[in-house]
Every structure is written in structure tokens, then in C-alpha cells.
Motif scaffolding. Sequence first.
Motif, PDB file in Angstrom:
ATOM      1  N   SER A  91       0.806  -1.221   0.000  1.00  0.00           N
ATOM      2  CA  SER A  91       0.000   0.000   0.000  1.00  0.00           C
ATOM      3  C   SER A  91       0.839   1.271   0.000  1.00  0.00           C
ATOM      4  O   SER A  91       0.371   2.335  -0.418  1.00  0.00           O
ATOM      5  CB  SER A  91      -0.952   0.004   1.202  1.00  0.00           C
ATOM      6  OG  SER A  91      -0.224  -0.041   2.418  1.00  0.00           O
ATOM      7  N   THR A  92       2.077   1.155   0.474  1.00  0.00           N
ATOM      8  CA  THR A  92       2.979   2.317   0.437  1.00  0.00           C
ATOM      9  C   THR A  92       3.128   2.829  -0.988  1.00  0.00           C
ATOM     10  O   THR A  92       3.229   4.035  -1.236  1.00  0.00           O
ATOM     11  CB  THR A  92       4.369   1.950   0.984  1.00  0.00           C
ATOM     12  OG1 THR A  92       4.230   1.460   2.314  1.00  0.00           O
ATOM     13  CG2 THR A  92       5.304   3.150   0.983  1.00  0.00           C
ATOM     14  N   HIS A 113      -0.304   4.973  -5.117  1.00  0.00           N
ATOM     15  CA  HIS A 113       0.189   6.003  -6.032  1.00  0.00           C
ATOM     16  C   HIS A 113       0.294   5.496  -7.465  1.00  0.00           C
ATOM     17  O   HIS A 113       0.693   6.247  -8.355  1.00  0.00           O
ATOM     18  CB  HIS A 113       1.573   6.490  -5.589  1.00  0.00           C
ATOM     19  CG  HIS A 113       1.603   7.062  -4.207  1.00  0.00           C
ATOM     20  ND1 HIS A 113       0.916   8.207  -3.869  1.00  0.00           N
ATOM     21  CD2 HIS A 113       2.232   6.637  -3.082  1.00  0.00           C
ATOM     22  CE1 HIS A 113       1.122   8.469  -2.583  1.00  0.00           C
ATOM     23  NE2 HIS A 113       1.913   7.531  -2.087  1.00  0.00           N
ATOM     24  N   VAL A 114      -0.054   4.218  -7.677  1.00  0.00           N
ATOM     25  CA  VAL A 114       0.122   3.602  -8.997  1.00  0.00           C
ATOM     26  C   VAL A 114      -1.219   3.124  -9.534  1.00  0.00           C
ATOM     27  O   VAL A 114      -1.936   2.382  -8.856  1.00  0.00           O
ATOM     28  CB  VAL A 114       1.118   2.421  -8.910  1.00  0.00           C
ATOM     29  CG1 VAL A 114       1.224   1.710 -10.244  1.00  0.00           C
ATOM     30  CG2 VAL A 114       2.490   2.916  -8.464  1.00  0.00           C
ATOM     31  N   SER A 126       6.999   5.302  -7.771  1.00  0.00           N
ATOM     32  CA  SER A 126       5.716   5.780  -7.243  1.00  0.00           C
ATOM     33  C   SER A 126       5.779   7.219  -6.753  1.00  0.00           C
ATOM     34  O   SER A 126       4.748   7.839  -6.481  1.00  0.00           O
ATOM     35  CB  SER A 126       5.239   4.873  -6.106  1.00  0.00           C
ATOM     36  OG  SER A 126       6.173   4.865  -5.034  1.00  0.00           O
ATOM     37  N   GLY A 127       6.978   7.769  -6.645  1.00  0.00           N
ATOM     38  CA  GLY A 127       7.124   9.140  -6.162  1.00  0.00           C
ATOM     39  C   GLY A 127       6.729  10.150  -7.224  1.00  0.00           C
ATOM     40  O   GLY A 127       6.966   9.950  -8.418  1.00  0.00           O
ATOM     41  N   LYS A 128       6.151  11.265  -6.799  1.00  0.00           N
ATOM     42  CA  LYS A 128       5.660  12.257  -7.749  1.00  0.00           C
ATOM     43  C   LYS A 128       6.080  13.663  -7.353  1.00  0.00           C
ATOM     44  O   LYS A 128       6.160  14.003  -6.177  1.00  0.00           O
ATOM     45  CB  LYS A 128       4.140  12.211  -7.843  1.00  0.00           C
ATOM     46  CG  LYS A 128       3.572  10.898  -8.363  1.00  0.00           C
ATOM     47  CD  LYS A 128       2.077  11.030  -8.588  1.00  0.00           C
ATOM     48  CE  LYS A 128       1.484   9.715  -9.041  1.00  0.00           C
ATOM     49  NZ  LYS A 128       1.462   8.729  -7.960  1.00  0.00           N
ATOM     50  N   GLY A 129       6.326  14.466  -8.378  1.00  0.00           N
ATOM     51  CA  GLY A 129       6.632  15.881  -8.204  1.00  0.00           C
ATOM     52  C   GLY A 129       6.039  16.654  -9.369  1.00  0.00           C
ATOM     53  O   GLY A 129       5.462  16.066 -10.286  1.00  0.00           O
ATOM     54  N   LYS A 130       6.199  17.934  -9.371  1.00  0.00           N
ATOM     55  CA  LYS A 130       5.571  18.750 -10.419  1.00  0.00           C
ATOM     56  C   LYS A 130       6.192  18.497 -11.797  1.00  0.00           C
ATOM     57  O   LYS A 130       5.570  18.806 -12.823  1.00  0.00           O
ATOM     58  CB  LYS A 130       5.670  20.229 -10.061  1.00  0.00           C
ATOM     59  CG  LYS A 130       7.086  20.769  -9.947  1.00  0.00           C
ATOM     60  CD  LYS A 130       7.072  22.247  -9.583  1.00  0.00           C
ATOM     61  CE  LYS A 130       8.497  22.801  -9.497  1.00  0.00           C
ATOM     62  NZ  LYS A 130       8.510  24.242  -9.149  1.00  0.00           N
TER      63      LYS A 130
END
Length: 332
Positions: free
Chosen positions: A27-28, A32-33, A206-210
Motif C-alpha cells: 500500500s505504500t 500512487h500507482v 511511485s514518487g511524484k513531483g511537479k
Amino acid sequence: MSPRNVCITAVDGQTGYLIAELLLTDSTFSKHVNSVTGLSLHPSSPKCKELTKLGAKIVTHKHGKVRDMVKTLKETGCDAICLIPPTHKDKFDITLELIEAAKKANVPNNLFLSSAGCDLADAQKQPRLHEFLELESRVLATKGLPETALGTSPVIIRAGFYAENLLLYSPQVQEDSVLPLPVGETHQFAPIALGDVAQVAAHVLSGKGKNGFSDKHRGQLIVLTGPKLISGPLLATEASEALGVKLEFEDISEREAKRVLHAQSKSDESEKEYLLEYYSLVREGKTNYISTLAFHDVTGNHPTEPSEFFKMYAEGFMPEHPQKKRKTENGR
């Protein structure tokens, strides 16, 4: 920010499989996916079937034409690609094709899985290791190109020697209480658990930024090794203490190491060559370092200690347990 659609190449290998499994079940990452697509040269393999049950879409990887691969990548709808060089005799050419196709398909986020030590490898003595340096340069060359989004968020992970490769020597451990490696008596290396590499990759994907990947990861060259420098004799000591059985280290010749790998590994010849080249780096003293700061920074955790690794895989080493047949892979 919208959920991410991830495409993972060589998903039938241990590395690709573990990364995909984490993205689908932990779930971590899974929150996000949105989707996980796996490219595979062996789409009917057991790992691909398992991933299908978990919700992944498996796509046959047909290599040879960049145009066809561009079409395949576009059809996946991916906005992030985890590019793992496949276990194949033409790994270098196939990976170059994937890098070019991802560029032309305008995939904005690219995580490339490379190898620690490639920057120290000699092009003549360690060609399989050194070719990762060329592949890295092809990935980085896309940075800032106006005609493609691929250079927006490149990340490279240089993964060290996978501790799971030690399972190749479990027959000797079981039968003779010996750990035979061609690494010499004194120089050291820091084996890393495959699961630790997969954890870092899952955080990046899974990490996101602008601008795509999280700004914490975007543009990073991440070098990963295990947390402890260890020589061959010390490795046998760690295994002995963890398994509760007295093991001895045997420094074997490269010729004998080749015979052992041919007899006990089902990997492609190029992967066996890679392992032998990494062992030669150890003998040359070029692996006498650890790199764990990035792992701490990305995951917030501590990488797996050698003793923990041997306890995790005890049934693969101990003679009283049936040996589980695990396909090991060096990285890629």
C-alpha cells in the motif's frame, strides 16, 4: 496528481518481478500507482502468470525494430518506465533499443537499473560490466532534449552485487560446508539484498513531483550496496553464525568458478560473464566501499545485514531442508 502508469521491462526476472510485486501489493506504493505493465521476453513464465493474478498486464517484448517497440510502449499508456536490461545474449542491443523507443514514445519518467562498479570496470577486462556505463550515457543524453519528455525525470540506480547470487553455491555449502568464491582472501565487497534494490526502485517509480518523479529522486544517480564490507573469509563467518553451521571459505580460481557457474546456474552466458567480471573487480580491490546513504534517504530504513540475509535464505543453504530452486540474477 494522477496515479502513475508504470511499465517494467524484463519483468520475468527476479528484479523486475519484485519491483512489480511491490507496486501492486504494498500500500505504500500501490496507492500512487494506477497500472503496472510488464514487458517480457518470456510472457508465459511462472512469474508473469503470478503478476497477472496480482493485476499486472503482461506484454510480449518483441525486439528488433525500434518502431514496433515505440508502438508497444505507447499502447501501454505508461508515463514511467523502469528499464531493466534483460537476461539475454543481446542484452546491450536490446537495452539500447528500449532507450531509443522510450525516447520516441515520449515517456516522461525513466528509471534505469545499472550496475555498481561499471565506472571502475576496464573495457577490455570487464566488458559486460563496462557496457552499463555506455547504457547510462545513452539514458542521460536524453536530459533536456526538447523533442522528448524522456529527459524530464531520469534516475539511475547502480545496484551492487546481489546477495542472492550466493545461492548459486548452496550445493557446496550443503555438501561440503564450504563457500567457494573467486574473490581472494583480503579484498572486500558489500553484497546487497535484491529486496532492498526493489524497495528503492518502487519508491522512485511511485514518487511524484511537479516535473514527474519526486524532486527527492529526480536526476539522481543512486549507488546501492549492502551495509557491510566483507571479505570471503568474513562472509563464511557471517554465514556460519547465522546458520549455526561451521562453514569455511574457499578462494577458488576463475577457471573453477566458471565450471561451477556452468554446472549450477541456468542463467544466460552473459550473466555468468557478468558475475565473473564482478568477482575480478573484487580481486582488484575496486569494490572496497559501501554506499548506503541513498538507501537511508529514499526508504528511511537500514539495508539488510549479511547475517539477516543468510537467516532469510537458511532453507536454501542448510542440508536438512530441501533446497528451493531459485533463479538468481545479477542485476539486470
